[in-house]
Design a protein around this motif. Sequence first.
Motif, PDB file in Angstrom:
ATOM      1  N   MET A   1      71.105  52.813  53.183  1.00  0.00           N
ATOM      2  CA  MET A   1      71.459  54.113  53.740  1.00  0.00           C
ATOM      3  C   MET A   1      70.985  55.225  52.812  1.00  0.00           C
ATOM      4  N   SER A   2      70.600  56.371  53.419  1.00  0.00           N
ATOM      5  CA  SER A   2      70.090  57.476  52.604  1.00  0.00           C
ATOM      6  C   SER A   2      71.146  58.017  51.652  1.00  0.00           C
ATOM      7  N   SER A   3      72.431  57.861  52.016  1.00  0.00           N
ATOM      8  CA  SER A   3      73.494  58.357  51.128  1.00  0.00           C
ATOM      9  C   SER A   3      73.560  57.562  49.827  1.00  0.00           C
ATOM     10  N   ASP A   4      72.945  56.361  49.829  1.00  0.00           N
ATOM     11  CA  ASP A   4      72.941  55.550  48.624  1.00  0.00           C
ATOM     12  C   ASP A   4      71.772  55.868  47.700  1.00  0.00           C
ATOM     13  N   TRP A   5      70.830  56.675  48.211  1.00  0.00           N
ATOM     14  CA  TRP A   5      69.684  57.025  47.386  1.00  0.00           C
ATOM     15  C   TRP A   5      70.110  58.006  46.296  1.00  0.00           C
ATOM     16  N   PRO A   6      69.528  57.942  45.142  1.00  0.00           N
ATOM     17  CA  PRO A   6      69.926  58.856  44.052  1.00  0.00           C
ATOM     18  C   PRO A   6      69.524  60.302  44.340  1.00  0.00           C
ATOM     19  N   LEU A   7      70.396  61.235  43.961  1.00  0.00           N
ATOM     20  CA  LEU A   7      70.100  62.660  44.059  1.00  0.00           C
ATOM     21  C   LEU A   7      69.293  63.054  42.823  1.00  0.00           C
ATOM     22  N   VAL A   8      68.081  63.546  43.043  1.00  0.00           N
ATOM     23  CA  VAL A   8      67.200  63.860  41.919  1.00  0.00           C
ATOM     24  C   VAL A   8      66.719  65.302  42.016  1.00  0.00           C
ATOM     25  N   GLN A   9      66.275  65.819  40.898  1.00  0.00           N
ATOM     26  CA  GLN A   9      65.669  67.141  40.854  1.00  0.00           C
ATOM     27  C   GLN A   9      64.158  66.963  40.839  1.00  0.00           C
ATOM     28  N   LEU A  10      63.476  67.749  41.654  1.00  0.00           N
ATOM     29  CA  LEU A  10      62.041  67.573  41.820  1.00  0.00           C
ATOM     30  C   LEU A  10      61.304  67.652  40.484  1.00  0.00           C
ATOM     31  N   GLY A  11      61.786  68.510  39.594  1.00  0.00           N
ATOM     32  CA  GLY A  11      61.139  68.681  38.298  1.00  0.00           C
ATOM     33  C   GLY A  11      61.161  67.445  37.428  1.00  0.00           C
ATOM     34  N   ALA A  12      62.018  66.485  37.761  1.00  0.00           N
ATOM     35  CA  ALA A  12      62.047  65.235  37.003  1.00  0.00           C
ATOM     36  C   ALA A  12      60.908  64.309  37.413  1.00  0.00           C
ATOM     37  N   LEU A  13      60.255  64.631  38.523  1.00  0.00           N
ATOM     38  CA  LEU A  13      59.209  63.763  39.064  1.00  0.00           C
ATOM     39  C   LEU A  13      57.825  64.408  39.024  1.00  0.00           C
ATOM     40  N   LEU A  14      57.783  65.731  39.001  1.00  0.00           N
ATOM     41  CA  LEU A  14      56.500  66.430  39.039  1.00  0.00           C
ATOM     42  C   LEU A  14      56.633  67.794  38.388  1.00  0.00           C
ATOM     43  N   SER A  15      55.489  68.417  38.137  1.00  0.00           N
ATOM     44  CA  SER A  15      55.464  69.783  37.624  1.00  0.00           C
ATOM     45  C   SER A  15      54.520  70.610  38.494  1.00  0.00           C
ATOM     46  N   ILE A  16      54.735  71.910  38.492  1.00  0.00           N
ATOM     47  CA  ILE A  16      53.918  72.831  39.277  1.00  0.00           C
ATOM     48  C   ILE A  16      53.102  73.705  38.327  1.00  0.00           C
ATOM     49  N   ARG A  17      51.819  73.786  38.591  1.00  0.00           N
ATOM     50  CA  ARG A  17      50.948  74.559  37.728  1.00  0.00           C
ATOM     51  C   ARG A  17      50.384  75.762  38.485  1.00  0.00           C
ATOM     52  N   HIS A  18      50.320  76.892  37.774  1.00  0.00           N
ATOM     53  CA  HIS A  18      49.781  78.125  38.349  1.00  0.00           C
ATOM     54  C   HIS A  18      48.267  78.042  38.502  1.00  0.00           C
ATOM     55  N   GLY A  19      47.741  78.876  39.435  1.00  0.00           N
ATOM     56  CA  GLY A  19      46.305  79.030  39.585  1.00  0.00           C
ATOM     57  C   GLY A  19      45.757  80.106  38.677  1.00  0.00           C
ATOM     58  N   TRP A  20      44.484  80.411  38.860  1.00  0.00           N
ATOM     59  CA  TRP A  20      43.795  81.385  38.003  1.00  0.00           C
ATOM     60  C   TRP A  20      43.428  82.621  38.819  1.00  0.00           C
ATOM     61  N   PRO A  21      43.509  83.825  38.229  1.00  0.00           N
ATOM     62  CA  PRO A  21      43.193  85.056  38.977  1.00  0.00           C
ATOM     63  C   PRO A  21      41.682  85.292  39.097  1.00  0.00           C
ATOM     64  N   PHE A  22      41.066  84.664  40.066  1.00  0.00           N
ATOM     65  CA  PHE A  22      39.639  84.877  40.289  1.00  0.00           C
ATOM     66  C   PHE A  22      39.385  86.327  40.694  1.00  0.00           C
ATOM     67  N   LYS A  23      38.331  86.920  40.177  1.00  0.00           N
ATOM     68  CA  LYS A  23      38.056  88.338  40.382  1.00  0.00           C
ATOM     69  C   LYS A  23      37.321  88.571  41.704  1.00  0.00           C
ATOM     70  N   SER A  24      37.857  89.488  42.486  1.00  0.00           N
ATOM     71  CA  SER A  24      37.340  89.713  43.838  1.00  0.00           C
ATOM     72  C   SER A  24      35.904  90.217  43.854  1.00  0.00           C
ATOM     73  N   GLU A  25      35.464  90.883  42.759  1.00  0.00           N
ATOM     74  CA  GLU A  25      34.089  91.397  42.764  1.00  0.00           C
ATOM     75  C   GLU A  25      33.041  90.287  42.749  1.00  0.00           C
ATOM     76  N   PHE A  26      33.495  89.055  42.465  1.00  0.00           N
ATOM     77  CA  PHE A  26      32.547  87.938  42.449  1.00  0.00           C
ATOM     78  C   PHE A  26      32.664  87.061  43.696  1.00  0.00           C
ATOM     79  N   PHE A  27      33.483  87.497  44.665  1.00  0.00           N
ATOM     80  CA  PHE A  27      33.599  86.748  45.915  1.00  0.00           C
ATOM     81  C   PHE A  27      32.333  86.942  46.744  1.00  0.00           C
ATOM     82  N   GLN A  28      31.908  85.883  47.399  1.00  0.00           N
ATOM     83  CA  GLN A  28      30.745  85.927  48.283  1.00  0.00           C
ATOM     84  C   GLN A  28      31.141  85.385  49.658  1.00  0.00           C
ATOM     85  N   PRO A  29      30.580  85.975  50.723  1.00  0.00           N
ATOM     86  CA  PRO A  29      30.882  85.429  52.055  1.00  0.00           C
ATOM     87  C   PRO A  29      30.286  84.035  52.216  1.00  0.00           C
TER      88      PRO A  29
END
Length: 499
Positions: free
Chosen positions: A1-29
């Motif tokens: 049963m799902s109630s028997d599954w352990p309650l976990v915090q997502l951060g214990a299993l994975l991490s989230i990484r930020h992206g990079w601020p690419f400059k719009s003047e170098f965007f191309q169609p």
Amino acid sequence: MSSDWPLVQLGALLSIRHGWPFKSEFFQPDDESSAKLPIVVAIGNFEYTGGFRFGSTQIKRYASTFPTEYILKAGDILLVMTCQTSGGEILGIPARVPDDGNVYLHNQRLGRIHISTTALDTSFAYWLCLTPAFNKHLVDSATGTKILHTAPSRIESFKFRLPPLREQIEVAATLDALDSRIRLLRETNATLEAIAQALFKSWFVDFDPVRAKLAGRAPEGMDEATAALFPDSFEDSALGEVPRGWRVQSLDSIATYLNGLALQKFPPESAGEYLPVVKIAQLRAGNTTGADRASARLKPEYVVRDGDVLFSWSGSLEVEFWCGGDGALNQHLFKVTSSTVPKWFYYLATRHFLPSFREIAAHKATTMGHIQRKHLTEAKLALPSARNIWPTPSVPFKSSQAEEDPMEDTVRVPFKVEENGSLTYFFPDCRDSKGYKVGPKEAATYHTDYWAALAHVMSFGQPEFRRKNANGNRGRVVCNPGDVRAFPRSHIQRMLSND
């Protein structure tokens, strides 16, 4: 049963990484000259139901240097960390980087999932991020009011019950198989849509049937009866050469674009009496799962029903048939209707201008790009004689905005084709202070009941009735024999309810 599954915090299993601020003047169609450049993934490239939609959104390629750690790998999962609507519908929406030969770059305002344990299946993590509970957690903890932002720490603080790895894999495999089937059906729909759009462009933008007849050739892909509806010459107009006898009109002159309401001002009557709110997120998802709730007693024109054409004019510009059940029309959405042209025409006409509308919105100085009503006025195209074309459209869309269910009881309503090509119907708004006046001048009769008046006017070989003209005066409307159209009885009944 799902109630028997352990309650976990997502951060214990994975991490989230930020992206990079690419400059719009170098965007191309995205074109042939830039085809080998990497693609900068943007929030606008996400599908609201999960995944990417690069085929129908603007692609930006990057023509400068950047840190190599922001190059994405096929299968990487990205999350949306900024939502431009106050409801936060797309916060946390995931998408998997495709393996299609392109190089994709990790942009700012997107989080990249890095799984740090074998206890979490990657595909299960993807589907976890699509659960309403995950989105609610991010919305509740977000910063900002009109534009909501989340952060890696808030994403990682999400708690859930973790099933055993084997069950994770089985659940994810089932959902992946369903997703693949849905994607295949959508691709089929997109193909049919492209065929209809190409036919619309050929007939009403490029005027191919007219050019063929002018050159002495039979138009391709149509029978003689359909070909006979098109003229064989052109005349000058504000748009340049258009088929002789056709008229130039703007989008907002052939259809009504009704903007939705600020529905937070119209709360539901109770827990059991409400309408789900249709926002941009619901339009893109095609359903109202997890939607906000609003009053069920809105004016009928602000109620969205299956078959309605909706146009999101702000943020993510889309034009779609709504098939998600009854709902309430939110602001930033137009409900498009018309009494002068059929649904298939104003739907395809609006979609025809969608690329230019998106271009306008993309260059707005505000964070949330949009168009204005003046852009509907500036969008012009040539229309044929309504009497010739509209009653029997030859593309796979319904011929009237009222025709929703072929099994529904219908009634026939006469109409007159005016000199400008618009149609004047014998609808309930033809009533004056005395009732409905129908019949020829020498034998005109008043009826207080619309249905009795309709039956009477249809008894004449040449239906005739009275209604207000553009000057507000009562005028005679004389219809040609056979100029009638079927409408669902419920559609007319709603008009009577609004009177």
